[in-house]
Write a protein that holds these residues in place. Structure first.
Motif, PDB file in Angstrom:
ATOM      1  N   ILE A   9      -3.784  -6.570 -16.954  1.00 25.68           N
ATOM      2  CA  ILE A   9      -3.036  -5.982 -15.932  1.00 25.68           C
ATOM      3  C   ILE A   9      -4.013  -5.646 -14.607  1.00 25.68           C
ATOM      4  N   LYS A  10      -5.062  -4.988 -14.794  1.00 25.84           N
ATOM      5  CA  LYS A  10      -5.776  -4.609 -13.613  1.00 25.84           C
ATOM      6  C   LYS A  10      -6.115  -5.891 -12.953  1.00 25.84           C
ATOM      7  N   LYS A  11      -6.434  -6.736 -13.340  1.00 27.88           N
ATOM      8  CA  LYS A  11      -7.029  -7.903 -12.774  1.00 27.88           C
ATOM      9  C   LYS A  11      -5.661  -8.811 -11.949  1.00 27.88           C
ATOM     10  N   ARG A  12      -4.494  -8.542 -12.650  1.00 24.54           N
ATOM     11  CA  ARG A  12      -3.420  -9.409 -12.252  1.00 24.54           C
ATOM     12  C   ARG A  12      -2.999  -8.372 -10.948  1.00 24.54           C
ATOM     13  N   ALA A  13      -2.951  -7.005 -11.046  1.00 22.17           N
ATOM     14  CA  ALA A  13      -3.044  -6.070  -9.956  1.00 22.17           C
ATOM     15  C   ALA A  13      -3.618  -6.406  -8.558  1.00 22.17           C
ATOM     16  N   TYR A  14      -4.815  -6.675  -9.036  1.00 19.54           N
ATOM     17  CA  TYR A  14      -5.949  -6.858  -7.787  1.00 19.54           C
ATOM     18  C   TYR A  14      -5.587  -8.205  -7.287  1.00 19.54           C
ATOM     19  N   THR A  15      -5.287  -9.134  -8.083  1.00 19.29           N
ATOM     20  CA  THR A  15      -4.676 -10.522  -7.439  1.00 19.29           C
ATOM     21  C   THR A  15      -3.656 -10.338  -6.627  1.00 19.29           C
ATOM     22  N   LEU A  16      -2.554  -9.555  -6.888  1.00 17.38           N
ATOM     23  CA  LEU A  16      -1.437  -9.261  -6.133  1.00 17.38           C
ATOM     24  C   LEU A  16      -1.929  -8.593  -4.840  1.00 17.38           C
ATOM     25  N   THR A  24      -2.787  -1.064   2.051  1.00 16.57           N
ATOM     26  CA  THR A  24      -2.869   0.101   1.374  1.00 16.57           C
ATOM     27  C   THR A  24      -1.513   0.756   1.035  1.00 16.57           C
ATOM     28  N   GLY A  25      -1.578   1.626   0.112  1.00 16.53           N
ATOM     29  CA  GLY A  25      -0.497   2.394  -0.516  1.00 16.53           C
ATOM     30  C   GLY A  25       0.604   1.758  -1.374  1.00 16.53           C
ATOM     31  N   ARG A  26       0.078   0.501  -1.911  1.00 13.83           N
ATOM     32  CA  ARG A  26       0.880  -0.331  -2.742  1.00 13.83           C
ATOM     33  C   ARG A  26       0.391  -0.390  -4.255  1.00 13.83           C
ATOM     34  N   GLU A  27      -0.475   0.283  -4.527  1.00 13.57           N
ATOM     35  CA  GLU A  27      -1.060   0.207  -5.765  1.00 13.57           C
ATOM     36  C   GLU A  27      -0.108   0.271  -6.945  1.00 13.57           C
ATOM     37  N   SER A  28       0.563   1.384  -6.990  1.00 17.23           N
ATOM     38  CA  SER A  28       1.530   1.465  -7.980  1.00 17.23           C
ATOM     39  C   SER A  28       2.758   0.479  -7.973  1.00 17.23           C
ATOM     40  N   ILE A  29       2.886  -0.357  -6.936  1.00 15.63           N
ATOM     41  CA  ILE A  29       3.896  -1.273  -6.911  1.00 15.63           C
ATOM     42  C   ILE A  29       3.080  -2.555  -7.571  1.00 15.63           C
ATOM     43  N   HIS A  30       2.044  -2.789  -7.048  1.00 16.81           N
ATOM     44  CA  HIS A  30       1.184  -4.021  -7.710  1.00 16.81           C
ATOM     45  C   HIS A  30       0.981  -3.778  -9.175  1.00 16.81           C
ATOM     46  N   TRP A  31       0.638  -2.473  -9.713  1.00 14.53           N
ATOM     47  CA  TRP A  31       0.336  -2.224 -10.949  1.00 14.53           C
ATOM     48  C   TRP A  31       1.484  -2.585 -11.790  1.00 14.53           C
ATOM     49  N   GLN A  33       4.142  -4.466 -11.044  1.00  9.66           N
ATOM     50  CA  GLN A  33       4.545  -5.704 -11.163  1.00  9.66           C
ATOM     51  C   GLN A  33       3.732  -6.587 -12.158  1.00  9.66           C
ATOM     52  N   ALA A  34       2.367  -6.349 -12.286  1.00  6.54           N
ATOM     53  CA  ALA A  34       1.551  -6.987 -13.253  1.00  6.54           C
ATOM     54  C   ALA A  34       1.731  -6.438 -14.576  1.00  6.54           C
ATOM     55  N   ARG A  35       2.294  -5.220 -14.882  1.00  2.00           N
ATOM     56  CA  ARG A  35       2.487  -4.841 -16.174  1.00  2.00           C
ATOM     57  C   ARG A  35       3.867  -5.516 -16.414  1.00  2.00           C
ATOM     58  N   HIS A  36       4.805  -5.809 -15.690  1.00  2.00           N
ATOM     59  CA  HIS A  36       6.091  -6.399 -16.119  1.00  2.00           C
ATOM     60  C   HIS A  36       5.799  -7.987 -16.393  1.00  2.00           C
TER      61      HIS A  36
END
Length: 84
Positions: A9-16, A24-31, A33-36
């Motif tokens: 999930i961490k790697k996928r969120a970083y890729t997104l 900036t400010g979209r960390e939770s959205i990326h996380w 989405q990656a979790r989903h």
């Protein structure tokens, strides 16, 4: 060594984040989405270790299924030619 769920999930969120141009400010959205996406992968036909494939269930509905919604196949219309 196998990658844990959280590492994936961490790697996928970083890729997104990279794909969106490092906003900036979209960390939770990326996380989220990656979790989903990871949850969807875990529910797919592949096993968690990637070695086995679970049999797919047969579809009974006709038409395409998108995001859990079945849309009917387009109706065919007969083309009629007129006599000249």
């Amino acid at each position: 060594m196998a990658e844990t769920r959280e590492e994936w999930i961490k790697k996928r969120a970083y890729t997104l984040w990279e794909e969106e141009g490092y906003p900036t400010g979209r960390e939770s959205i990326h996380w989220e989405q990656a979790r989903h996406e990871r949850d969807a992968l875990e529910g797919s036909a592949a096993s968690s270790n990637g070695k086995e494939v679970k049999p797919k269930t047969k579809r009974t509905a006709t038409g395409a299924k998108t995001n859990g919604v079945v849309t009917p196949a387009p109706k065919r219309t007969a083309s009629r030619k007129t006599a000249s």
